[in-house]
Design an enzyme around this catalytic site. Structure first.
Site, PDB file in Angstrom:
ATOM      1  N   GLU A  35     -93.683  10.787  28.122  1.00 28.15           N
ATOM      2  CA  GLU A  35     -93.762  11.298  27.063  1.00 28.15           C
ATOM      3  C   GLU A  35     -92.988  10.530  25.839  1.00 28.15           C
ATOM      4  OE1 GLU A  35     -93.330  12.914  30.223  1.00 28.15           O
ATOM      5  OE2 GLU A  35     -94.786  14.461  30.190  1.00 28.15           O
ATOM      6  N   PHE A  53     -91.655  28.097  36.691  1.00 26.78           N
ATOM      7  CA  PHE A  53     -91.624  26.431  36.840  1.00 26.78           C
ATOM      8  C   PHE A  53     -92.190  25.769  35.689  1.00 26.78           C
ATOM      9  CE2 PHE A  53     -94.840  23.022  37.986  1.00 26.78           C
ATOM     10  CZ  PHE A  53     -94.118  22.213  38.605  1.00 26.78           C
ATOM     11  N   GLN A  54     -91.389  24.843  35.387  1.00 30.36           N
ATOM     12  CA  GLN A  54     -91.670  23.877  34.218  1.00 30.36           C
ATOM     13  C   GLN A  54     -91.333  24.614  32.818  1.00 30.36           C
ATOM     14  OE1 GLN A  54     -95.280  21.541  34.714  1.00 30.36           O
ATOM     15  NE2 GLN A  54     -93.990  19.806  35.657  1.00 30.36           N
ATOM     16  N   LYS A  81     -98.775  28.895  27.466  1.00 25.30           N
ATOM     17  CA  LYS A  81    -100.457  28.680  28.027  1.00 25.30           C
ATOM     18  C   LYS A  81    -101.259  30.006  27.808  1.00 25.30           C
ATOM     19  CE  LYS A  81    -102.424  26.953  31.831  1.00 25.30           C
ATOM     20  NZ  LYS A  81    -102.289  26.538  33.393  1.00 25.30           N
ATOM     21  N   MET A 104     -75.786  -7.290  21.862  1.00 24.68           N
ATOM     22  CA  MET A 104     -75.354  -6.731  20.911  1.00 24.68           C
ATOM     23  C   MET A 104     -73.956  -6.340  21.579  1.00 24.68           C
ATOM     24  SD  MET A 104     -74.785  -6.497  17.605  1.00 24.68           S
ATOM     25  CE  MET A 104     -76.159  -6.235  16.664  1.00 24.68           C
TER      26      MET A 104
END
Lengths: 164, 572
Positions: free
Chosen positions: B58, B120-121, B170, B485
């Site tokens: 993602e 969940f999630q 959802k 760096m």
């Protein structure tokens, strides 16, 4: 310097945390914060007491204005204004003499006793923060069980009005 | 067939999502499916106007959307699922916030009935993203979905742009209602600046024309505000020297003789010295970032400052300015040009002449010189060759570190929106997904990703996406086997104690590229650099991974050490 900033914002869930989050994320002082819906239920009005240099307070007002939920704000400190804060104080007053003395102090400070039991008073007192401080000092010889302070509310005097 | 007419016009939230995106003119969404967004993916599958690009993580989706937005005139759009989908997106969202990238990120959420139940999630996406978005929304009712999407695009793209997150449970995507996409939107609490407040223009022009040692300093706001043409006209009319910030490169043609290069920590000697000695500073769409100002106490000690910015909170945030102008860069520049034409005064030619003489002297320092005779590949040389061979006309993305600075210093950008990098957040790993987004916005353009062997590994999985969509990106990996760096700072400031800056156990990048279906090349001699780049550019249809083994000890010069003033540079 101390500033009182009044904010009109959308009365939506999350609006308060946007403001609180802004202050913590940018390290601004926050002395007190009160918020409640206004006569228009879609709006909340918040009073923030903060302190900082002119530059910091300028940034605070700019950053508040930048929040999408904030509609309008007014730095009360720039205008003649009235501040009020309320405290509810629970004092143990077992002895008759104590009851009389606490009653007398409450009257002097133009407070009201709003709950009475054999052992306790609950006193409601309203005014500027310094008056509340003075009252708490005055009742301190008695056993103070609990103090609840509302935080400061402010309104400008005269024609200046924070409205849509 | 027996449906009533009112229910037959109702569509699901998932369909509303697709129709709203179509109405916004969105042609591509970068995303990754998951449980909470399955209804949306099903609706996307059943339409063909909005295409979807499947990334491999993602973070890549949001960076790709950023690359798309930064290189085009449209906002980027990403779609991820709830929970880990949303948390993986955070780095991209924060990156977009720091660099003011117009982005709308849709996150799935658990059904409203489960919110707050540790489902969940589930994650509090609105809470987690709050400090790094311009605004965010949780849509609790399907009836609010279309309006919320309209608001999201409006907020993301107006005023100072930024990312907006729309969190959609959802059940909201399953529920139905009538669809009507608002034509326009008004939000009483959001009134971005359009145009410019021109009240201060005359004051600004007086100050600008009174300058003896003027300097124009412009940032990413010129690019975001599509002001580069007006800026070029303004600057040429005055004949004043100009510098760009890292984010502002391409806002003024780098090949122009009035351009002094980038300023700041790794800016040119002449740009930083001119800043330090300026008596009037004209700051446009720049925010006086600490990497630009160095020690704020020592910043531009002699200058009166005009500052043009669309965001009032940028003005006098770090540096107190004398003439603030809140407004969009383009119209304000047009107003300034008009006022300059109307003014009787002209810049003092003698003073300006003396000032340019001084600047040419600083330029003779040749602060970007490097050893061109080296037997090792110098990273600067690779960038310079890439610039030459693409005629300075490629889109260039970079990751973060030394290679980013060399890309900024040595790829001269003559046009805006060509230089895509992470300036504010400094996010390693952005280069490849940025390049994907750029390539989707400009399918026929040459897109180069100048990166390092450490950064590239942070989103290396997107090589798979590049293969799926046949994106012919050219990756120039300046591989010095160090976190360059970090190594440079350790050399300068930690007596050469190279703690954890050596990249041990690197993969074979040629094989890695091949494993993903691409072309890989390793180059270890300066003499092979040009040929390799030519060969890569000739492979019009393929992604080519050029692994340049560069000089391990090369440093980025000049450098203003942290806490020093702009006139206190370390030179080669």
């Amino acid at each position: 310097m101390r500033h009182i900033i009044s904010v009109l914002l959308e009365n939506e869930s999350g609006a308060l945390s946007r403001v609180a989050g802004l202050f913590s994320a940018r390290g601004y002082n926050i002395e007190s914060l009160t918020v409640a819906p206004t006569d228009d239920p879609s709006l909340s009005r918040m009073t923030i007491v903060t302190s900082g240099s002119d530059e910091i307070v300028e940034q605070i007002t700019k950053q508040l204005n930048k929040l999408v939920d904030v509609i309008k704000l007014l730095d009360m400190t720039a205008h003649p204004h009235i501040e009020r804060e309320m405290a509810l104080v629970k004092v143990r007053v077992g002895e008759a003499a104590d009851r009389e003395e606490v009653k007398r102090l409450t009257d002097i400070f133009r407070g009201r006793i709003i709950d009475v039991t054999q052992q306790t008073y609950v006193i409601e007192i309203t005014g500027e923060g310094s008056k509340l401080d003075a009252f708490l000092e005055a009742v301190s010889p008695f056993p103070v069980l609990e103090v609840v302070r509302s935080g400061v509310m402010g309104i400008a005097r005269g024609d200046v009005a924070l409205q849509l | 067939m027996s449906e009533t007419s009112s229910s037959s016009t109702a569509i699901t939230g998932a369909e509303i999502f697709c129709r709203s995106l179509q109405a916004e003119g969105v042609d591509v969404v970068f995303g990754y499916p998951g449980g909470a967004v399955l209804h949306i993916y099903d609706a996307l599958y059943r339409q063909d106007k909005v295409s979807h690009v499947l990334v491999r993580h993602e973070q890549g989706a949001v960076h790709a959307a950023e690359g798309y937005a930064k290189s085009s005139d449209k906002p980027g759009v990403a779609l991820v699922t709830s929970g880990p989908g949303a948390t993986n997106a955070i780095t991209g969202i924060a990156d977009a916030y720091m660099d003011s990238v117009p982005l709308v990120v849709f996150t799935g959420q658990v059904p409203t009935s489960l919110i707050g139940n540790d489902a969940f999630q589930e994650v509090d996406t609105v809470g987690i993203t709050r400090p790094c978005v311009k605004h965010n929304f949780l849509v609790k009712d399907v009836k609010d979905l279309a309006t919320t999407i309209k608001k999201a695009f409006y907020v993301a793209t107006t005023g100072r742009p930024g990312p907006v997150v729309v969190d959609i449970p959802k059940d909201v995507t399953a529920a139905s209602c009538e669809f009507e996409y608002p034509e326009s939107i008004h939000m009483r609490s959001y009134n971005p600046t359009f145009g410019g407040y021109t009240g201060q223009i005359d004051k600004a022009v007086d100050l600008i024309l009174s300058a003896k040692q003027p300097m124009i300093y412009t940032g990413g706001g010129v690019i975001l505000g599509r002001g580069s043409e007006a800026l070029t006209e303004f600057t040429r009319k005055l004949g004043y020297p100009i510098t760009n910030t890292l984010m502002g490169l391409g806002g003024y043609p780098a090949s122009d003789k009035q351009f002094l290069g980038m300023l700041g920590m790794h800016g040119t000697y002449e740009a930083n010295m001119a800043m330090h000695h300026a008596d009037v500073l004209i700051a446009i769409g720049a925010r006086f970032d600490d990497r630009v100002t160095g020690n704020i106490e020592k910043f531009c000690p002699h200058a009166k400052i005009v500052h043009v910015d669309v965001d009032p909170s940028s003005i006098s945030k770090n540096v107190k300015v004398d003439v603030p102008i809140v407004g969009e860069v383009e119209p304000v520049l047009r107003a300034l040009i008009k006022a300059l034409d109307a003014a009787n005064a002209k810049p003092d030619p003698e003073a300006l002449d003396a000032w340019w003489k001084q600047i040419r002297e600083w330029q003779s320092q040749d602060c970007l010189k490097y050893d061109r005779e080296s037997e090792l590949i110098k990273p600067q040389y690779v960038v310079q060759k890439f610039w030459e061979l693409t005629q300075g006309d490629a889109f260039v993305t970079s990751d973060v570190g030394q290679h980013q600075m060399w890309a900024a210093q040595f790829y001269g950008f003559d046009k805006p929106n060509r230089w895509i990098n992470s300036g504010g957040l400094g996010t390693m790993g952005v280069g490849l997904p940025f390049a994907m987004g750029v390539q989707f916005a400009h399918p026929d353009a040459t897109v180069g990703c100048i990166t390092g062997e450490a950064s590239i590994q942070m989103c290396i999985q997107e090589l798979s996406t590049c293969y799926q969509y046949q994106l012919p990106i050219k990756i120039l990996n300046l591989n010095n086997r160090y976190l360059g760096m970090v190594r440079q700072w350790q050399e300068f400031f930690y007596q050469g104690r190279y703690a954890m800056s050596y990249m041990d156990a690197l993969p074979d990048f040629v094989k890695l590229a091949e494993a993903y279906g691409h072309v890989g090349m390793r180059i270890d001699k300066p003499g092979d650099v040009e040929g390799a780049i030519k060969e890569a550019l000739a492979q019009k249809e393929r992604l080519v991974f050029l692994d340049f083994l560069t000089d391990q000890s090369e440093n980025v010069y000049p450098m203003i050490p942290a806490g020093a003033g702009q006139n206190e540079m370390i030179l080669v």
